[in-house]
Design an enzyme around this catalytic site. Structure first.
Site, short mmCIF file in Angstrom:
data_model
loop_
_atom_site.label_atom_id
_atom_site.label_comp_id
_atom_site.label_asym_id
_atom_site.label_seq_id
_atom_site.Cartn_x
_atom_site.Cartn_y
_atom_site.Cartn_z
N GLU A 1 1.29 -9.25 33.30
CA GLU A 1 0.72 -8.38 34.34
C GLU A 1 0.45 -9.25 35.56
OE1 GLU A 1 -2.86 -6.25 33.41
OE2 GLU A 1 -2.17 -5.71 31.39
N GLU B 1 -5.50 -9.09 26.77
CA GLU B 1 -6.69 -9.68 27.38
C GLU B 1 -7.87 -9.81 26.40
OE1 GLU B 1 -7.47 -7.71 31.10
OE2 GLU B 1 -5.65 -8.49 32.01
#
Length: 510
Positions: free
Chosen positions: A276, A159
């Protein structure tokens, strides 16, 4: 209306839902409860890969600078790495390698994330970062073999479009990290799979700019990765979080995003991994523990594989400490399992999927019907959910199916397993117990028992090669029905009426 399920399959059910599962930070795998939980997951579900943060962080201890002879040197130690990956392979699951976070003594700054302090700044020495990546992958190849490690995807960071995970969310700095790392991976072996950028949702044009960068500079990229969540801003309470949720269809829209964005780029057609996904991005949101959550995610598991190559549930276990050590057994953790292996309703959704066949016969907004190579038919059905929080989810949702079987007549045996607000719901039982923070052994045994699905069975007549199956679903119910034609081996002398010996006495009296 009764839905007539076709005899011929429309396609194959992909196993994208079980390609990978998430985990807490890397070194948690050294703990007994972690390995016991993973062993249970693998027996009943069977994921192929496992992905988590912190492989290169200080807790794993790979990067070890030292002074000798008046010079600064770096030793790379793999003591914990070997123990964890050996355990994974023994349990039948392979790493999905995430390269991060930055060792403190290699970091250019002191910004960290999580309770356990993962450093999220670029390296102060880019050559030492390359040496760390090279040494780690070369060790894995040496220990586990080139053919094995070529099957482990290698993802660069996590991220980076969020300033909390990559200092300043500096895309140029991430591109530099990715370029150096990807080339280093390929120096170890050209057949190793490397990719990224592991973006958080709502990434704007990050992925397009990443595609432009790697194309312009001929940087290796074997897959692209992104994350998906559907929760809104956090409403914090002590040791917990509440959030509004978007409909689960929003997850499917996010799954489709990378392919849509990359359609007209040179990266079009690359594998897409959602490394995810979940409803809430918080590890302390009680929605994760509920029956609602299983019904909410059921359509995602049933159809997500049509959109991406994998989508990895975040995470398999509540052994997860990003916001600190959990304050209660059921605390809203991401896991399919709590500590001490209490199964949540969403665990059973995955276990039900693991028992489905591979040939898709029918798929709708509330059901999935499959058949396996032996002719066994499986039906996964779920009650619609309402995300408004106004408790408008219907009770008594009905699904009527006409299902083809191989036998033209006779009977079929149907086994139904269900979880709902009333069944297979440890969270509800724990709430009724008074929410004990540390249940004693007897309470844990009770919770394990009530966490199991309710199971019912029945005999269904086959007429013209079909059975009629009527399912009435409770609130937030997810149910699996497994149907097999019966090969009747009842002996000719069997008489149910004589079960208590009444028949012989009556004959003697006569």
């Amino acid at each position: 209306m009764r839905i007539k399920v076709p005899r011929q399959p429309s396609g194959r059910l992909t196993d994208a839902w079980r390609v990978c599962v998430g985990t807490g930070r890397f070194e948690l795998a050294l703990r007994r409860d972690y390995q016991d939980s993973l062993a249970l997951i693998q027996r009943e579900i069977g994921f192929r890969h496992i992905r988590g943060h912190g492989l290169l962080s200080d807790g794993v201890g790979i990067y070890r600078p030292y002074q000798h002879g008046g010079e600064r040197r770096v030793h790379h130690s793999f003591t914990y790495v070997d123990q964890v990956i050996d355990a994974y392979l023994d349990l039948g699951v392979k790493p999905f390698v995430e390269l991060g976070f930055m060792p403190a003594e290699l970091a250019s700054g002191d910004q960290t994330i999580f309770w356990w302090g993962g450093n999220v700044t670029p390296p102060r020495s880019w050559p030492e970062w390359a040496d760390l990546v090279r040494a780690t992958l070369a060790h894995l190849v040496d220990r586990y073999g080139l053919d094995e490690v070529r099957g482990w995807p290698i993802e660069v960071w996590n991220e980076p479009n969020l300033k909390e995970f990559w200092a300043g969310a500096d895309q140029d700095a991430y591109h530099r990290l990715y370029e150096l790392t990807a080339h280093t991976v390929k120096e170890v072996d050209a057949g190793l799979q490397v990719g990224g950028p592991a973006l958080a949702p709502s990434a704007g044009d990050w992925l397009i700019r990443f595609a432009d960068f790697v194309t312009a500079r001929s940087v290796p990229v074997d897959f692209v990765s992104q994350h998906a969540y559907t929760s809104g801003p956090a409403q914090h309470v002590p040791f917990g979080t509440h959030q509004r949720l978007a409909p689960a269809s929003r997850l499917l829209e996010q799954f489709a995003g990378p392919g849509r964005q990359l359609h007209d780029t040179p990266l079009a057609g690359l594998p897409v991994h959602i490394t995810e996904f979940n409803s809430s991005y918080r590890p302390d949101n009680p929605v994760h523990d509920t029956a609602f959550h299983a019904a909410y995610l059921a359509p995602v598991l049933a159809t997500g594989g049509d959109l991406v190559d994998s989508f990895s549930y975040w995470t398999f276990s509540d052994m997860f400490e990003e916001v600190g050590v959990p304050a209660a057994l059921l605390h809203g953790g991401f896991g399919l399992l709590t500590h001490c292996q209490i199964k949540k309703p969403t665990y059973h959704l995955y276990a039900f999927m693991a028992r489905m066949g591979s040939l898709v016969l029918s798929r709708g907004l509330d059901h999935l019907v499959t058949r396996d190579e032996s002719g066994r038919v499986t039906v996964l059905a779920w009650a619609p959910v309402d995300v408004s929080g106004l408790d408008l989810s219907p009770v008594g949702h009905t699904i009527r199916l006409s299902i083809p079987l191989g036998a033209p007549q006779g009977t079929a045996f149907a086994l139904r397993s269900s979880v709902s607000e009333e069944a297979g719901n440890a969270w509800a039982a724990w709430s009724e117990m008074g929410r004990p923070r540390s249940p004693d052994r007897r309470q844990l045994d009770v919770l394990r028992e009530v966490a199991e699905p309710v199971r019912r069975h029945q005999s269904l007549p086959i007429a013209a090669g079909r059975i009629d199956l009527d399912l009435v679903l409770d609130r937030h119910e997810v149910t699996l029905v497994e149907i097999d034609p019966v090969a009747d081996e009842t002996p000719p002398w069997w008489d149910d009426n004589r079960l208590l010996g009444l028949g012989e006495d009556q004959e003697a009296a006569g």
